[in-house]
Structures are given as C-alpha cells and as structure tokens.
Design a protein around this motif. Structure first.
Motif, mmCIF file in Angstrom:
data_model
loop_
_atom_site.group_PDB
_atom_site.id
_atom_site.type_symbol
_atom_site.label_atom_id
_atom_site.label_comp_id
_atom_site.label_asym_id
_atom_site.label_seq_id
_atom_site.Cartn_x
_atom_site.Cartn_y
_atom_site.Cartn_z
ATOM 1 N N THR A 61 -19.759 -7.781 -9.896
ATOM 2 C CA THR A 61 -20.928 -7.113 -9.328
ATOM 3 C C THR A 61 -21.105 -5.708 -9.882
ATOM 4 N N GLU A 62 -22.277 -5.440 -10.426
ATOM 5 C CA GLU A 62 -22.595 -4.123 -10.978
ATOM 6 C C GLU A 62 -23.141 -3.235 -9.865
ATOM 7 N N SER A 63 -22.497 -2.105 -9.624
ATOM 8 C CA SER A 63 -22.929 -1.200 -8.560
ATOM 9 C C SER A 63 -24.017 -0.251 -9.036
ATOM 10 N N SER A 64 -23.938 0.148 -10.289
ATOM 11 C CA SER A 64 -24.971 0.939 -10.952
ATOM 12 C C SER A 64 -24.734 0.779 -12.449
ATOM 13 N N GLN A 65 -25.599 1.341 -13.264
ATOM 14 C CA GLN A 65 -25.481 1.106 -14.696
ATOM 15 C C GLN A 65 -24.111 1.568 -15.220
ATOM 16 N N GLY A 66 -23.390 0.640 -15.837
ATOM 17 C CA GLY A 66 -22.095 0.972 -16.422
ATOM 18 C C GLY A 66 -20.946 1.020 -15.429
ATOM 19 N N ARG A 67 -21.190 0.606 -14.194
ATOM 20 C CA ARG A 67 -20.138 0.633 -13.171
ATOM 21 C C ARG A 67 -20.051 -0.727 -12.469
ATOM 22 N N ARG A 68 -18.852 -1.154 -12.132
ATOM 23 C CA ARG A 68 -18.626 -2.423 -11.440
ATOM 24 C C ARG A 68 -17.784 -2.191 -10.187
ATOM 25 N N GLU A 69 -17.956 -3.096 -9.232
ATOM 26 C CA GLU A 69 -17.215 -2.955 -7.977
ATOM 27 C C GLU A 69 -15.744 -3.338 -8.147
ATOM 28 N N LEU A 70 -14.921 -2.720 -7.337
ATOM 29 C CA LEU A 70 -13.495 -3.022 -7.230
ATOM 30 C C LEU A 70 -13.203 -3.402 -5.790
ATOM 31 N N LYS A 71 -12.258 -4.308 -5.585
ATOM 32 C CA LYS A 71 -11.934 -4.753 -4.241
ATOM 33 C C LYS A 71 -10.417 -4.770 -4.020
ATOM 34 N N GLY A 72 -10.033 -4.572 -2.771
ATOM 35 C CA GLY A 72 -8.687 -4.908 -2.341
ATOM 36 C C GLY A 72 -7.682 -3.807 -2.127
ATOM 37 N N SER A 73 -7.910 -2.596 -2.647
ATOM 38 C CA SER A 73 -6.958 -1.488 -2.567
ATOM 39 C C SER A 73 -5.731 -1.759 -3.435
ATOM 40 N N ALA A 74 -4.777 -0.814 -3.446
ATOM 41 C CA ALA A 74 -3.642 -0.903 -4.355
ATOM 42 C C ALA A 74 -2.416 -0.241 -3.745
ATOM 43 N N PHE A 75 -1.311 -0.293 -4.484
ATOM 44 C CA PHE A 75 -0.078 0.339 -4.008
ATOM 45 C C PHE A 75 -0.238 1.859 -3.897
ATOM 46 N N THR A 76 -1.267 2.398 -4.529
ATOM 47 C CA THR A 76 -1.548 3.835 -4.457
ATOM 48 C C THR A 76 -2.477 4.197 -3.302
ATOM 49 N N SER A 77 -2.985 3.207 -2.586
ATOM 50 C CA SER A 77 -4.013 3.428 -1.567
ATOM 51 C C SER A 77 -3.411 3.504 -0.165
ATOM 52 N N PRO A 78 -3.944 4.360 0.704
ATOM 53 C CA PRO A 78 -3.531 4.318 2.105
ATOM 54 C C PRO A 78 -4.006 3.039 2.770
ATOM 55 N N PHE A 79 -3.311 2.595 3.794
ATOM 56 C CA PHE A 79 -3.643 1.323 4.430
ATOM 57 C C PHE A 79 -5.067 1.301 4.975
ATOM 58 N N VAL A 80 -5.586 2.446 5.382
ATOM 59 C CA VAL A 80 -6.941 2.486 5.933
ATOM 60 C C VAL A 80 -7.991 2.109 4.888
ATOM 61 N N ARG A 81 -7.626 2.081 3.600
ATOM 62 C CA ARG A 81 -8.559 1.686 2.549
ATOM 63 C C ARG A 81 -8.440 0.202 2.201
ATOM 64 N N ALA A 82 -7.576 -0.525 2.916
ATOM 65 C CA ALA A 82 -7.236 -1.893 2.513
ATOM 66 C C ALA A 82 -8.171 -2.961 3.063
ATOM 67 N N THR A 83 -9.163 -2.606 3.843
ATOM 68 C CA THR A 83 -10.048 -3.635 4.388
ATOM 69 C C THR A 83 -10.909 -4.241 3.281
ATOM 70 N N PRO A 84 -11.009 -5.571 3.203
ATOM 71 C CA PRO A 84 -11.791 -6.211 2.136
ATOM 72 C C PRO A 84 -13.266 -5.832 2.120
ATOM 73 N N ALA A 85 -13.791 -5.367 3.248
ATOM 74 C CA ALA A 85 -15.207 -4.981 3.277
ATOM 75 C C ALA A 85 -15.450 -3.625 2.641
ATOM 76 N N VAL A 91 0.851 -1.185 0.000
ATOM 77 C CA VAL A 91 0.000 0.000 0.000
ATOM 78 C C VAL A 91 0.888 1.237 0.000
ATOM 79 N N SER A 92 0.280 2.405 -0.104
ATOM 80 C CA SER A 92 1.084 3.622 -0.228
ATOM 81 C C SER A 92 1.933 3.876 1.002
ATOM 82 N N ASP A 93 1.482 3.398 2.173
ATOM 83 C CA ASP A 93 2.260 3.561 3.399
ATOM 84 C C ASP A 93 3.629 2.902 3.283
ATOM 85 N N SER A 94 3.747 1.882 2.432
ATOM 86 C CA SER A 94 5.012 1.174 2.284
ATOM 87 C C SER A 94 6.048 2.002 1.551
ATOM 88 N N GLY A 95 5.609 2.985 0.776
ATOM 89 C CA GLY A 95 6.535 3.827 0.050
ATOM 90 C C GLY A 95 7.168 3.157 -1.159
#
Length: 285
Positions: free
Chosen positions: A238-262, A202-206
């Motif tokens: 999973t479609e969240s709304s028309q033309g949009r799909r869910e994303l899971k897991g966070s990324a190397f660009t994300s702060p750790f607080v965004r990393a929860t699978p829920a 995650v981004s905290d890792s630098g």
C-alpha cells in the motif's frame, strides 16, 4: 493504590490481596477473582498497561522457559508450502473483518499469507538464484549461521518487491496484513485483546535484536501466522503517498504500545534498517 483501596476496587478482602502479594507467582486466584483482575486491567489506562506489560515481559525473559511457548501455542493449523520459495503459507478466507482504529467492516477476497516473515535463509535462496545484491549485514554473499531463521533485515521496499516477484507472490496490502493479524473479529492483538508484551519481541522485552521467527508461538494470529507484532516492521504494498509505502507490525526496537496491527507507519521505498523486513501473499494455492 493501597492494599485496601485495591481490594475494594476489585471486590475482595484486603487480606486476600496481601496473600496474593506474599505468594507471588505461585498464587492462582479463583476464576471469579481472576475475572475481576482481568476486568480491572482492561479498564485501566495506558500507563497501567505499559507497567503491566513491562513487568510480565521482564518475568518471562528472566525465566527463558521455552515450554511456556509450547503450552500456550494455538492448535496446529493446516499450512501449505509454496512451490517456488518453499515457505509455509496459511489461508485467509474471503469475507469481512473489523479493521482500523474504529473497527469498520471491510470485505476482502481470500488469499494465502506467509506463516513467517522472510528469513535470512529464505532470502539467501533468492540471492543465489538471481544474483541479487545481499543485505549489508551478511558476511559476503551469505548470512551469518546464527541468524539463519531470523527475519531478513536491511531490505528496502524494492528489495522486498523483487523477492516477491521472483517467488511468484506479492507484498500484502496493509488491509490484507491487518486482517491476517487481527482475525475477522478485529482483535487488538494477534493473540486477542490482552496487552501482553511477552508474546512478541518488542523493546520492552530488552532483547535488543531480532529473534527466530518461530519463537513466539503464543503470539500467533487467529489464522496461524507468527510475528505479526514485534521482531521486524514489515513492508506492505500500500502506497501512503508518492514514494512511500506502509509498514506494519512494529519491531524489536518499538515500544509495546506501537505493536497494535491497526497502527499506521510508513517509510520511503528506499529506506532500509536493522528492524525492517517483509513477508508475502499469494492467491489460492
């Protein structure tokens, strides 16, 4: 807190706290004291969790000791290899699990999940077999050798779905993905409930870029799947709304607080970015 206030907070002498500070990483508290420290951390607020995660991640990055990952790795599990794309998959048995922010009970049929996100090498086999357009960061029709085992990025939801169809798989629903990440008991993170940012990219890792999909062995989920926190966001069916799909897991660009699978995230199906990839699911193999 002052040394004295913190000592009172966890029920030890202020001299012991001073000795811990002086000893640094060489100190190994007695089990009862370690339990008190763990409890204090779990009861602390978000700011304290973020500070702890930053410090422990900084320490792990400075050490760059791969033996730590091996020693902390979960016991080996039985994987199967998919007959089309050759990727390792792990079974997630049918049954209930605790999911969502509220830990609600959900039943799911069994399925198999890719142990690792789809890598550049995996995606290359798909591109070579079908003539599908390669991602924009590749060197022509082939990936740079230095990132062969990194997750493929710069792929839209449609790109991910096309790979899944070629492999005879599908993209996971957000519920399937979450069960695979949290286990049946609804852990906060794949590795448990302790907020340890050193177990994912995650981004905290630098680090600032993707990493090999097998790097974070100690961050594997209860079912044995890797990189379900950090490295890249993963497209779901999973479609969240028309033309949009869910994303899971966070990324190397994300702060750790965004990393929860829920945590919830979504994007347009035409979106592609340097921090977005995918993995697939299949029925019983």
């Amino acid at each position: 807190m002052t040394v004295r206030t913190f000592a009172v907070h966890i029920g030890v002498s202020d001299r012991m706290v001073s000795n811990w500070e002086a000893g640094g990483v060489g100190i190994a508290p007695r089990p009862s004291n370690q339990a008190a420290l763990d409890t204090a951390l779990s009861c602390a607020g978000t700011e304290a969790h973020e500070r702890f995660a930053f410090l422990i991640t900084e320490q792990a990055a400075a050490a760059e000791d791969q033996r730590t990952e091996i020693l902390l790795a979960a016991d080996p599990l039985q994987f199967v290899r998919h007959p089309v794309d050759g990727k390792l998959m792990v079974e997630v048995p049918e049954g209930i699990f605790l999911g969502g922010d509220a830990g609600s009970t959900t039943w799911l049929p069994g399925f198999h999940l890719d142990v690792f996100p789809t890598t550049n090498a995996d995606y290359f086999r798909f591109v070579s077999a079908t003539g599908y357009p390669p991602p924009q960061h590749w060197e022509g029709s082939r990936y740079p050798e230095s990132i062969f085992d990194h997750p493929v990025v710069w792929v839209t939801w449609r790109d991910a779905a096309a790979y899944a169809a070629w492999a005879g798989k599908v993209l996971p629903s957000s519920t399937q993905w979450e069960k695979a990440a949290r286990g049946t008991k609804g852990n906060i993170y794949p590795w448990g409930n302790n907020p340890t940012a050193a177990k994912c990219n995650v981004s905290d890792s630098g680090i600032g870029h993707t990493t090999p999909v097998s790097r974070y062995q100690s961050g594997a989920s209860p079912f044995g799947a890797y990189d379900l926190c950090g490295n890249v966001w993963e497209w779901c069916a999973t479609e969240s709304s028309q033309g949009r799909r869910e994303l899971k897991g966070s990324a190397f660009t994300s702060p750790f607080v965004r990393a929860t699978p829920a945590a919830f995230n979504d994007a347009s199906t035409g979106m592609c970015d340097e921090d977005t990839g995918f993995r697939c699911v299949a029925g019983h193999l």
